[in-house]
Motif scaffolding. Structure first.
Motif, PDB file in Angstrom:
ATOM      1  N   GLN A   1       0.880  -1.180   0.010  1.00 12.84           N
ATOM      2  CA  GLN A   1       0.033   0.013  -0.112  1.00 12.84           C
ATOM      3  C   GLN A   1       0.745   1.289  -0.141  1.00 12.84           C
ATOM      4  OE1 GLN A   1      -3.268  -0.102  -0.233  1.00 12.84           O
ATOM      5  NE2 GLN A   1      -3.802   2.126  -0.218  1.00 12.84           N
ATOM      6  N   VAL A   2       0.540   2.263  -0.919  1.00 15.10           N
ATOM      7  CA  VAL A   2       1.281   3.469  -0.821  1.00 15.10           C
ATOM      8  C   VAL A   2       0.598   4.439  -0.348  1.00 15.10           C
ATOM      9  CG1 VAL A   2       2.014   5.264  -2.545  1.00 15.10           C
ATOM     10  CG2 VAL A   2       2.410   2.599  -3.143  1.00 15.10           C
ATOM     11  N   GLN A   3       1.254   5.358   0.330  1.00 12.61           N
ATOM     12  CA  GLN A   3       0.622   6.539   1.145  1.00 12.61           C
ATOM     13  C   GLN A   3       1.025   7.924   0.290  1.00 12.61           C
ATOM     14  OE1 GLN A   3       2.155   4.115   3.584  1.00 12.61           O
ATOM     15  NE2 GLN A   3       0.193   3.475   3.314  1.00 12.61           N
ATOM     16  N   LEU A   4       0.257   8.743   0.025  1.00 15.51           N
ATOM     17  CA  LEU A   4       0.484   9.948  -0.676  1.00 15.51           C
ATOM     18  C   LEU A   4       0.149  10.997   0.002  1.00 15.51           C
ATOM     19  CD1 LEU A   4      -1.024   8.323  -4.031  1.00 15.51           C
ATOM     20  CD2 LEU A   4       1.386   8.642  -3.693  1.00 15.51           C
ATOM     21  N   GLY A  26       5.457   4.013   1.766  1.00 13.07           N
ATOM     22  CA  GLY A  26       4.819   2.659   2.082  1.00 13.07           C
ATOM     23  C   GLY A  26       5.294   1.561   0.929  1.00 13.07           C
ATOM     24  N   ARG A  27       5.886   1.850   0.089  1.00 14.65           N
ATOM     25  CA  ARG A  27       6.546   0.828  -0.887  1.00 14.65           C
ATOM     26  C   ARG A  27       7.392   1.654  -2.038  1.00 14.65           C
ATOM     27  NH1 ARG A  27       3.597  -1.320  -5.988  1.00 14.65           N
ATOM     28  NH2 ARG A  27       5.713  -0.978  -6.699  1.00 14.65           N
ATOM     29  N   ASN A  77      11.499  10.237  -3.228  1.00 11.70           N
ATOM     30  CA  ASN A  77      10.158   9.689  -3.368  1.00 11.70           C
ATOM     31  C   ASN A  77       9.228  10.742  -3.525  1.00 11.70           C
ATOM     32  OD1 ASN A  77      11.090   7.168  -3.340  1.00 11.70           O
ATOM     33  ND2 ASN A  77      10.045   6.713  -1.394  1.00 11.70           N
ATOM     34  N   THR A  78       9.419  11.768  -4.635  1.00 16.69           N
ATOM     35  CA  THR A  78       8.572  13.070  -4.513  1.00 16.69           C
ATOM     36  C   THR A  78       8.219  13.345  -6.122  1.00 16.69           C
ATOM     37  OG1 THR A  78       9.305  13.986  -2.544  1.00 16.69           O
ATOM     38  CG2 THR A  78       8.242  15.338  -3.852  1.00 16.69           C
ATOM     39  N   VAL A  79       6.965  13.711  -6.428  1.00 16.80           N
ATOM     40  CA  VAL A  79       6.784  14.248  -7.716  1.00 16.80           C
ATOM     41  C   VAL A  79       6.031  15.642  -7.387  1.00 16.80           C
ATOM     42  CG1 VAL A  79       4.412  12.980  -7.707  1.00 16.80           C
ATOM     43  CG2 VAL A  79       5.368  13.777  -9.597  1.00 16.80           C
ATOM     44  N   TYR A  80       6.480  16.291  -8.434  1.00 15.51           N
ATOM     45  CA  TYR A  80       6.020  17.952  -8.383  1.00 15.51           C
ATOM     46  C   TYR A  80       5.338  18.219  -9.590  1.00 15.51           C
ATOM     47  CZ  TYR A  80      10.335  17.878  -5.555  1.00 15.51           C
ATOM     48  OH  TYR A  80      11.113  17.522  -4.450  1.00 15.51           O
TER      49      TYR A  80
END
Length: 121
Positions: A1-4, A26-27, A77-80
């Motif tokens: 599971q991914v947390q965003l 989370g992944r 682990n970041t997108v802009y």
């Protein structure tokens, strides 16, 4: 599971700029395409932009082409989403999510809380 977790929204005048951030945890963030979506009041969620893992490929919906730029920092682990020349019709809650391919509007994980962008005229 991914947390965003999205951030960076706010109130801006027409023609202004904002930079949104989305941190994934989370992944592994590796080898996944990421996308930005938005949902305006009373409307369905819309796919806005996508970016491949190595950022070689990007996609933009027509309404934001030339004004928005998607980028990512895989080490963080970041997108802009850099948003320039904002218009009132850009007002929406913005979300990020994993997507199967850079131009696919299919979200693969649970939604985060989003970040609200309000553009005043």
């Amino acid at each position: 599971q991914v947390q965003l977790v999205e951030s960076g929204g706010g109130l801006v005048q027409t023609g202004g700029s904002l930079r949104l951030s989305c941190v994934a945890s989370g992944r592994t963030f590796r080898d996944v395409a990421m996308g930005w979506f938005r949902q305006a009041p009373g409307k369905e969620r819309e796919f806005v932009a996508g970016i491949s893992w190595y950022a070689f490929n990007t996609y933009y919906t027509d309404s934001v082409q030339g004004r928005f730029t998607i980028s990512r920092d895989n080490a963080k682990n970041t997108v802009y989403l850099q948003m320039n020349s904002l218009k009132p019709e850009d007002t929406a809650v913005y979300y990020c999510n994993r997507v199967p391919t850079v131009a696919s509007p299919q979200a693969l994980d649970a939604w985060g809380q989003g970040t609200l962008v309000t553009v005043s005229s």
